[in-house]
Write an enzyme that holds these catalytic residues in place. Structure first.
Site, short mmCIF file in Angstrom:
data_model
loop_
_atom_site.label_atom_id
_atom_site.label_comp_id
_atom_site.label_asym_id
_atom_site.label_seq_id
_atom_site.Cartn_x
_atom_site.Cartn_y
_atom_site.Cartn_z
CE LYS A 267 -82.46 -26.39 -61.42
NZ LYS A 267 -83.30 -26.39 -60.08
CG ASP A 272 -83.82 -31.84 -59.31
OD1 ASP A 272 -82.83 -32.79 -58.87
OD2 ASP A 272 -84.03 -31.04 -58.63
CE LYS A 279 -86.15 -32.67 -56.34
NZ LYS A 279 -86.18 -31.65 -55.43
CG ASP A 290 -85.64 -28.31 -61.61
OD1 ASP A 290 -85.95 -27.30 -61.25
OD2 ASP A 290 -84.42 -29.06 -60.98
CG ASP A 349 -83.14 -32.35 -54.53
OD1 ASP A 349 -83.17 -32.25 -55.51
OD2 ASP A 349 -84.06 -32.42 -53.52
CD GLU A 351 -81.09 -29.63 -59.34
OE1 GLU A 351 -81.09 -29.94 -57.92
OE2 GLU A 351 -81.95 -29.15 -59.73
NE ARG A 353 -78.53 -24.26 -53.84
CZ ARG A 353 -78.89 -24.18 -52.90
NH1 ARG A 353 -78.46 -23.72 -51.62
NH2 ARG A 353 -80.49 -24.40 -52.83
N1 BES Z 1 -85.76 -28.17 -58.39
C1 BES Z 1 -85.60 -28.06 -57.24
C2 BES Z 1 -86.58 -26.78 -56.74
C3 BES Z 1 -87.98 -27.09 -56.76
C4 BES Z 1 -88.48 -28.04 -55.60
C5 BES Z 1 -88.82 -26.16 -57.39
C6 BES Z 1 -89.92 -28.11 -55.69
C7 BES Z 1 -90.00 -26.25 -57.34
C8 BES Z 1 -90.69 -27.27 -56.52
C9 BES Z 1 -84.22 -27.90 -56.56
O1 BES Z 1 -83.30 -28.48 -57.50
C10 BES Z 1 -84.11 -28.41 -55.14
O2 BES Z 1 -84.29 -29.53 -55.06
N2 BES Z 1 -83.99 -27.64 -54.24
C11 BES Z 1 -84.03 -28.01 -52.84
C12 BES Z 1 -82.74 -27.34 -52.24
C13 BES Z 1 -82.41 -27.93 -51.12
C14 BES Z 1 -81.68 -29.27 -50.94
C15 BES Z 1 -81.38 -26.90 -50.26
C16 BES Z 1 -85.28 -27.68 -52.30
O3 BES Z 1 -85.75 -26.46 -52.40
O4 BES Z 1 -85.83 -28.55 -51.30
ZN ZN Z 2 -83.65 -28.53 -59.35
MN MN Z 3 -82.99 -30.43 -56.78
#
Ligand code: BES
Ligand code: ZN
Ligand code: MN
Length: 493
Positions: A267, A272, A279, A290, A349, A351, A353
């Site tokens: 990824k 992000d 966020k 990210d 967010d 994204e 996947r």
């Molecule tokens: N890059 C983030 C995941 C992340 C968050 C990694 C904090 C490390 C620390 C990912 O793109 C994301 O935002 N995931 C969301 C998914 C949710 C919207 C289902 C998350 O984990 O909040």
């Molecule tokens: Zn992300």
């Molecule tokens: Mn995200």
């Protein structure tokens, strides 16, 4: 850093600093008696004064007066002698190297115990990793006056009790240095801010990596090709960004043409923001990390190429920025993935996947033996596992076992989390084949379940490195994980 092995008596080895273990029982190895004598009895004197500490990670630096074989002796706490383990060795070595890096010492020989061939390999691996880790700095973006002095330390020796382990330890240390260089690359890329480390920057790094060997080649796809391939999910993530997206492919041919490759997918979200599902501001800077999945795949490819391993390995890195904008994707928008399945994007967010699903579909054209994706995918994985282990999800038990063992051996451990169709039930959508998010609980497995809809009939594993790829707080910075795990896996299986 140059690593070397020595099997002579400590008292006969000239070095700027000798590292010796200090166990909590009074049973110090007799062999250091001679060293102590040659050094004017500084060890015994310090011990008598009660200055020596035995807890792993604790250290005492002794200055050697006069003309001893070494200028300093660093006494490294090593716990109970009978409990001496890789963990203790790592801790002691890291503390020792960090302390030595603060001094003017250029050369070191460490006499932390090495007992068997197996343990010798582990020790060599861990010594190199710990030393490289403790001298790592990312200060190329500081102006000169703000940079710390570079450590003088340039030569690190592993002291062995006899010659029998010399070859094993030397060979392993050499290999470990190549892996360490891959880890360093992954850290550097992770630590770079998003205004330097863009998708195009990652592509230029990929080209440079591929140029290291005739057996490797890189191909970079842009938005036009993505569109032609039908990568609607990937393109939806980059819709709001000014930086153009890239799909990076590196092919390494270490085996004969017919041999099916291991495909690594990383990824590469270079920042992000969350997109329209923005966020919160607190700590958002860390979303420059990210792309650590991409960084670890590139670092692994560099190590694979430099080690010249004899198997075919392909890297696929989908990389772009996730930005809100008038052209950005809105919650509720529906896209068609390269697989033909449609996805309702309920949260922009989620994204990772979306870019991974198209990259995983693209992976099929390489007829892979195994596909492993690496991603900072979910906050839920951080909640579940914390910063110590990477989340591993796969339906394939033998693949899981190999990855877990590789992680253990490399000192870069993973932990298995469940992956079963139940976790995908919440993805049901009234408007598309499925949505990109479900409930909050079990989020790491939900994300994996989403990805599994694109990897049917492939031998596939997913590594969620959201907790392990970087450290927050005072030590903020990329870790280079899981390069160690991946290289070990590729070497062993
Ligand atoms: N890059 C983030 C995941 C992340 C968050 C990694 C904090 C490390 C620390 C990912 O793109 C994301 O935002 N995931 C969301 C998914 C949710 C919207 C289902 C998350 O984990 O909040
Ligand atoms: Zn992300
Ligand atoms: Mn995200």
């Amino acid at each position: 850093m140059q690593f070397f092995v020595r099997s002579g008596k400590p008292e006969n080895q000239k070095t700027d600093c000798a590292v010796i273990p200090w166990f909590d029982a009074r049973s110090q190895q007799a062999s250091f008696k001679a060293l102590d004598k040659a050094c004017g009895g500084v060890i015994a004197a310090a011990a008598k004064q009660g200055d020596l500490r035995s807890k792993p990670g604790q250290i005492t630096m002794l200055t050697v007066p006069g003309k001893g074989p070494c200028r300093r002796i660093l006494v490294a706490g090593s716990g109970k002698k009978k409990d001496y383990s890789r963990k203790v060795h790592r801790k002691a070595t890291a503390a020792a190297a960090a302390a030595i890096a603060q001094t003017g010492a250029k050369s070191v020989i460490s006499y932390l115990p090495v007992t068997s061939a197996d343990q010798g390999q582990a020790i060599a691996l861990d010594t190199v990793a710990a030393v490289e880790q403790s001298i790592y700095r990312f200060d190329s973006l500081k102006s000169k006056s703000h940079r710390q002095k570079k450590p003088a330390l340039a030569r690190f020796g592993i002291g062995l009790p006899d010659r029998s382990l010399q070859v094993t330890v030397r060979t392993t240390a050499q290999r470990a240095q190549t892996v360490a260089a891959g880890i360093r690359l992954a850290k550097d890329l992770g630590n770079m801010p998003s205004n330097v480390c863009t998708p195009r920057y990652l592509a230029s790094v990929a080209r440079r990596i591929a140029n290291r060997s005739k057996k490797a080649s890189a191909r970079i796809l842009g938005p036009a090709e993505m569109k032609r391939l039908g990568m609607g999910a990937l393109l939806s993530v980059t819709a709001g960004a000014n930086e153009p997206a890239r799909l990076i492919v590196i092919q390494y041919r270490g085996a004969k043409a017919g041999s099916k490759p291991v495909v690594l997918v990383g990824k590469g979200i270079t920042f992000d923001t969350g997109g329209i599902s923005l966020k919160p501001g607190q700590g958002m800077d860390e979303m420059k990390f990210d792309m650590c999945g991409a960084a670890s795949v590139l670092g692994t490819m560099q190590a694979v190429i430099d080690l010249g391993i004899s198997r075919n390995v392909t890297a696929i890195v989908p990389t772009c920025v996730n930005m809100p904008d008038g052209k950005a994707t809105n919650p509720g928008d529906i896209v068609t993935t390269m697989s033909g399945q449609t996805v309702e994007i309920l949260n922009t967010d989620a994204e990772g996947r979306l870019i991974l699903c198209d990259a995983l579909t693209y992976a099929r054209r390489f007829k892979p033996d195994t596909v492993i994706d690496v991603a900072t995918l979910t906050g839920a994985c951080v909640v579940a596992l914390g910063p110590h282990v990477t989340g591993l999800m796969t339906e394939n038990d033998s693949l899981a076992k190999r990855l877990l063992v590789a992680g253990e051996q490399a000192g870069d451990p993973a932990w298995r989390l469940p992956l079963m169709t139940e976790y995908g039930e919440g993805l049901a959508s009234n408007f598309a084949d499925f949505a990109n998010v479900a409930g909050r609980d079990g989020g790491a497995s939900i994300a994996a379940s989403f990805l599994s809809r694109f990897t049917k009939d492939m031998r596939w594993a997913h590594l969620d490195i959201a907790g392990t790829a970087w450290k927050s707080g005072k030590e903020k910075g990329a870790t280079g994980r899981p390069v160690g795990l991946l290289v070990q896996f590729l070497l062993d299986s």
